[in-house]
Scaffold this motif. Structure first.
Motif, mmCIF file in Angstrom:
data_model
loop_
_atom_site.group_PDB
_atom_site.id
_atom_site.type_symbol
_atom_site.label_atom_id
_atom_site.label_comp_id
_atom_site.label_asym_id
_atom_site.label_seq_id
_atom_site.Cartn_x
_atom_site.Cartn_y
_atom_site.Cartn_z
ATOM 1 N N HIS A 157 0.845 -1.201 0.000
ATOM 2 C CA HIS A 157 0.000 0.000 0.000
ATOM 3 C C HIS A 157 0.880 1.251 0.000
ATOM 4 O O HIS A 157 1.888 1.313 0.704
ATOM 5 C CB HIS A 157 -0.898 0.002 1.233
ATOM 6 C CG HIS A 157 -1.866 1.153 1.237
ATOM 7 N ND1 HIS A 157 -1.571 2.363 1.812
ATOM 8 C CD2 HIS A 157 -3.111 1.257 0.725
ATOM 9 C CE1 HIS A 157 -2.601 3.181 1.653
ATOM 10 N NE2 HIS A 157 -3.552 2.533 1.008
ATOM 11 N N LYS B 260 -4.177 -5.194 1.161
ATOM 12 C CA LYS B 260 -4.755 -6.517 0.950
ATOM 13 C C LYS B 260 -3.906 -7.592 1.633
ATOM 14 O O LYS B 260 -4.439 -8.580 2.144
ATOM 15 C CB LYS B 260 -4.861 -6.796 -0.535
ATOM 16 C CG LYS B 260 -5.801 -5.841 -1.266
ATOM 17 C CD LYS B 260 -5.879 -6.178 -2.752
ATOM 18 C CE LYS B 260 -6.825 -5.228 -3.465
ATOM 19 N NZ LYS B 260 -6.901 -5.507 -4.909
ATOM 20 N N ASN B 261 -2.604 -7.426 1.608
ATOM 21 C CA ASN B 261 -1.715 -8.410 2.216
ATOM 22 C C ASN B 261 -1.591 -8.146 3.714
ATOM 23 O O ASN B 261 -1.508 -6.999 4.154
ATOM 24 C CB ASN B 261 -0.333 -8.335 1.567
ATOM 25 C CG ASN B 261 -0.411 -8.564 0.074
ATOM 26 O OD1 ASN B 261 -1.236 -9.344 -0.376
ATOM 27 N ND2 ASN B 261 0.437 -7.885 -0.674
ATOM 28 N N ASP B 262 -1.602 -9.219 4.492
ATOM 29 C CA ASP B 262 -1.484 -9.057 5.933
ATOM 30 C C ASP B 262 -0.043 -8.970 6.373
ATOM 31 O O ASP B 262 0.254 -8.655 7.522
ATOM 32 C CB ASP B 262 -2.172 -10.216 6.658
ATOM 33 C CG ASP B 262 -1.574 -11.563 6.257
ATOM 34 O OD1 ASP B 262 -0.785 -11.578 5.293
ATOM 35 O OD2 ASP B 262 -1.895 -12.579 6.892
ATOM 36 N N GLN C 166 -4.576 0.873 4.515
ATOM 37 C CA GLN C 166 -5.242 -0.412 4.323
ATOM 38 C C GLN C 166 -4.563 -1.168 3.198
ATOM 39 O O GLN C 166 -4.291 -0.621 2.145
ATOM 40 C CB GLN C 166 -6.713 -0.199 3.988
ATOM 41 C CG GLN C 166 -7.556 0.200 5.189
ATOM 42 C CD GLN C 166 -9.026 0.263 4.844
ATOM 43 O OE1 GLN C 166 -9.368 0.637 3.740
ATOM 44 N NE2 GLN C 166 -9.876 -0.117 5.778
#
Length: 936
Positions: free
Chosen positions: A46, A68-70, A66
């Protein structure tokens, strides 16, 4: 070229995990040289550049967005080092939902997370008042990974308020280690909660049973009476009775529940108000929060809150919300004005300008703030340039007054008379520039050590300051325009495409206007420099606006060279910005004019310096008969040309300084003038009166033979000796110096070198001939004039004379005088002896021939005497005979009667040998030395 910086390397992040919008500190190496060098920052994929705050080359602070990948890397990108790498990673956690009855260290406004910049969804329905622990037993969170639970129960949720609630998920997550007995207790608790709800409804019904039964009995009685009697009387009576019962029931109910219902309504009203305040406290507190954040400079927070409020309450019909939202709009309008003032404030950095433009764009400010900023910067740059000129003009006038006073005091204290070296204008030979110094011989440098004379002129300092100002301000101005054109003012990613398109459209429409701005800056820069250095190139109106300098003396060629170098560096800096060449062409034209002017001024000053070389002539003659004057002249020309080397050389994009015919002609005439000045200098030196010549340093080469004595150091230098020295210098100039100078002219690209050489040679030869004729006149005329009186001394008669016994004294005296001339010439320059002696012999032979032809008749002895003397003179100077002198001797002999007897011829030969033997020592100069000279 400087070596490129290493790519960024992230070696640490604190904290290394957290939810979205967590503030993190990134540490590493080569993280940029400044805020403008940082062009990219991603965490878990991000883009976090918008919230990034560059602290140092090893520290950056930002907020995690924010993603998508943790879990992912931290990548930093800079202009100087490119895209970097990371040795650590960041773990992005999902935020836990907190109920209204759960303990929490922070205040929770709403259950769902609201994205302050991109999400525009409405808020959820009012919060449920269900308990956070419905089972009523201790919660023991398990350690099952969230991913595994999501995979095990796809599409389900552990939130018991959710429509997709999964009891199994809830139990695994909250009671995975709970015992079976505790679970039984939990079941009992659930049943009790259900019973409490049912009992509450039943108790409410029980409280009104009496009234219900009373109304029921009344209705039953009415029904029976109607069936039995069917009369109107009963019907009316029963109806009246029913109404009384109902009224009494209503009164009783009101009496019983009025106080309770009143308290309940008040509590409900209070609760609803508190719920509204709690739910919408964001809007109610927003005006105060906006003021606080503006004071702290947290404009990003203000903009985020405003966008959220606008999306939620921008179209509300609730009056309370309208009132508070109007207050928000009032403060946002004040913020727009504040940001616009800061944007137009000067000076300001490019980073701040971009930041304020983005803020105003996010606040939907009217107009085009970016274009307003560009216009303000343009006017500010122009104002800075003119203020710079005015300040230096005033400073120059103040310094001129001070220097004049200091100069007058210095003159009164140290020197009663002004010499030529006290000229304020620094010589291009004696003056040493700080940036373009030329090491000269001590003979060219001024002996006076006046430090203020060597200080840089105000015009030069002004040009340096002016170009530095433009080079420091114009790049940011140009980059601001480029950002405006490509839309990066509003977003460096793919966001806000609408604003980017509008920006690009506005930029296309205003491209010509910006081009005029750049041209105006370039024109102002060039005209200000012309006003300081080339005022004659401006029109009268422009001179009043861009001039104002006091031009007491023109700058020297060295200062102009320094200025040219300064302007060239400025042009290179502006070209590196990729500004179109047509906008910078005016600077190239200025550089060309400065180069031409520098050449002209340098040549003019060189001519003045060469004119002063006459005062430096020390009359010290070397073994070749030369003084230092030709060498000084050549070195002066060479140093002047060397000082022009950088001016004559063409840099990329520059035209040749000799591209115009007029420039070629002017330079050619100045070069010829320099040569002519030196020729005039030679003539002046050779024709000065004796009293004007300094002969205290006259000397000769001790290695050269001196037959009849030499010129001593303490003797005066005669005009004939000066002529000989000048002739020797002329000879060397013709054969060496002028040819060397021509080669240097060609080497430096001068045009018309052949013409310069030809005209200079012709002028030099004319001077040489004039000086030679003067010397011959000085030396030959006395010898020639002494012949006739010597021949007829003692009433000598060719008709009546005795038998010759030898050469008479008049001829010996003439030979001695010729030998004296030979000695004088030989002492100065051996190479001049043949030329001078040949002309002297021509003059003597011509006069002797005339005298012989004027004799009416000769006796035998007279003819023998005349032939003896003519032959003695001819044989003595035979080595210097020329066709003219040979013809004169022949004519003289032909005028004599021929010797008929052998006795006469024998006597003639004996007398000739006797003469040569008696004067062998004196006649040596006409034999061995002369032969050697002739061979050379």
């Amino acid at each position: 070229m400087s070596r490129a910086r290493q790519p960024p390397l992230v070696t640490g992040i604190s904290p290394n995990e957290g939810i979205s919008w967590t503030k993190v500190t990134i540490r590493g190496e080569n993280l940029g040289t400044g805020p403008t060098d940082l062009i990219g920052l991603t965490i878990c994929g991000h883009n976090c550049l918008l919230t990034a705050e560059w602290m140092s080359a090893s520290k950056i602070v930002c907020r995690v967005g924010q993603a998508k990948n943790d879990k992912g890397d931290i990548i930093v990108t800079t202009k100087s080092g490119g895209k970097g790498t990371s040795t650590v990673s960041f773990k992005l956690l999902k935020p836990e939902k907190i109920g209204i009855l759960d303990q929490s260290a922070v205040w929770v406004d709403e259950m769902n997370y609201y994205d302050m910049r991109t999400d525009r969804n409405k808020g959820i329905s009012p919060l449920s008042l269900r308990p956070a622990n419905p089972l009523g037993i201790e919660i023991d969170k398990g350690r099952f990974p969230q991913k595994d639970l999501e995979a095990l129960f796809p599409g389900m949720s552990a939130d018991f308020t959710s429509e997709n609630f999964s009891a199994a998920w809830y139990l695994i997550e909250n009671h995975s280690t709970t015992s079976f007995d505790q679970l039984k207790t939990a079941v009992v608790n659930l049943k009790k909660q259900a019973n409490k709800k049912n009992e509450g409804s039943l108790a409410y019904v029980k409280g009104g049973l009496s009234t219900f039964f009373e109304a029921q009995d009344a209705l039953a009685a009415i029904h029976q009476k109607l069936e039995a009697d069917g009369t109107e009387k009963v019907e009316g009576s029963m109806t009246q009775k029913l109404e009384n019962v109902l009224n009494r029931a209503s009164t009783t109910a009101d009496t019983l529940f009025q106080e309770v219902l009143g308290r309940k309504d008040k509590a409900d009203s209070t609760r609803n108000a508190l719920n509204v305040l709690q739910r919408f406290k964001f809007l109610f507190n927003l005006p105060l929060n906006i003021e606080r954040n503006i004071q702290k400079g947290d404009y990003d927070v203000v903009i985020n809150d405003y966008e959220k409020a606008k999306s939620l309450f921008g179209k509300t019909e609730v009056q309370v919300f309208k009132k508070y939202y109007a207050e928000v709009e009032t403060r946002i309008e004040a913020l727009r004005e504040l940001l616009l003032d800061k944007l137009l404030e000067t000076p300001s950095t490019l980073h701040d300008q971009k930041r304020y433009i983005r803020y105003l764009s996010d606040l939907h400010a009217p107009g085009d703030p970016a274009w307003q900023c560009i216009g303000a910067q343009h006017q500010w740059i122009l104002q800075l340039m003119h203020n710079c000129k005015e300040s230096y003009v005033k400073e120059q006038k103040g310094k001129d007054t001070f220097f004049f006073f200091a100069y007058m005091c210095n003159s009164l204290l140290h020197s009663p008379m002004l010499d030529l070296e006290s000229d304020v204008r620094p010589s291009p030979i004696g003056h040493l520039s700080q940036t373009a110094s030329l090491k000269r011989g001590s003979s060219f440098q001024s002996g006076r050590d006046d430090a203020w004379r060597y200080k840089a002129p105000q015009q030069v300092v002004f040009v340096e300051k002016l170009t530095k100002l433009v080079v420091s301000q114009l790049p940011n101005f140009w980059k601001l325009w480029i950002s405006y054109v490509n839309g990066s003012l509003f977003s460096e990613t793919a966001e806000k495409s609408g604003q980017m398109e509008r920006s690009k459209k506005n930029a296309r429409q205003r491209q010509n206007d910006f081009k005029k701005m750049i041209q105006e800056v370039m024109h102002s820069l060039v005209k200000l420099i012309r006003g300081a250095l080339l005022p004659f190139s401006l029109r009268e109106g422009e001179l009043r606006q861009y001039g104002g300098w006091e031009m007491k003396s023109e700058l020297s060629g060295q200062w102009l060279t320094h200025v040219i170098q300064t302007v060239r560096l400025s042009s290179e800096s502006l070209t590196a910005l990729e500004i179109p060449n047509d906008m910078l062409q005016i600077i190239q034209d200025l550089i060309l004019d400065l180069r031409v002017r520098c050449i002209m001024v340098t040549l003019q000053h060189t001519a003045e310096d060469i004119k002063r070389l006459a005062e430096k002539e020390d009359w010290v003659v070397d073994n070749e008969g030369l003084t230092s004057l030709p060498s000084q002249f050549e070195q002066c020309i060479i140093h002047s040309l060397q000082s022009l080397k950088s001016v004559l050389d063409c840099k990329p994009g520059e035209a040749s300084v000799f591209q115009h015919q007029k420039t070629q002609e002017d330079v050619c005439q100045l070069s010829i003038g320099i040569m002519q000045v030196f020729i005039d200098c030679l003539e002046q030196l050779s024709t000065k009166p004796d009293g004007d010549i300094d002969t205290s340093h006259l000397s000769v080469d001790v290695s050269s033979p001196d037959l009849f004595g030499s010129i001593h150091e303490d003797s005066s230098l005669s005009s004939e000796q000066r002529l000989l020295i000048a002739l020797s210098n002329c000879r060397y100039l013709e054969r060496h110096t002028f040819l060397n100078i021509a080669e240097h002219f060609e080497k430096h690209g001068f045009q018309g070198v052949d013409k310069i050489t030809q005209v200079s040679m012709e002028s030099l030869k004319e001077l040489d001939q004039r000086l030679f004729e003067m010397y011959i006149e000085f030396k030959a005329d006395p010898i020639v004039g002494s012949l006739e009186p010597g021949i007829y001394a003692g009433y000598f008669d060719w008709k009546d004379c005795l038998v010759p016994t030898g050469v008479r004294n008049y001829l010996k005296e003439a030979l001695v005088n010729i030998i004296a001339v030979h000695a004088e010439v030989f002492t100065i320059s051996k190479d001049l002896v043949p030329r001078v002696m040949s002309r002297v012999v021509e003059a003597v032979s011509e006069e002797l021939s005339r005298l012989m032809q004027c004799v009416s008749s000769f006796s035998k002895n007279g003819a023998l005497q005349a032939k003896l003397e003519i032959c003695a003179l001819r044989d003595t100077v035979a080595i210097y005979l020329t066709p003219e002198s040979k013809s004169s001797f022949k004519q003289a002999l032909e005028a004599l009667p021929q010797l008929s007897s052998g006795t006469d011829r024998k006597l003639l030969e004996e007398l000739l040998n006797k003469f040569k033997s008696s004067m062998h020592l004196q006649l040596t100069c006409f034999q061995a030395s002369s032969s050697a000279m002739m061979k050379t």
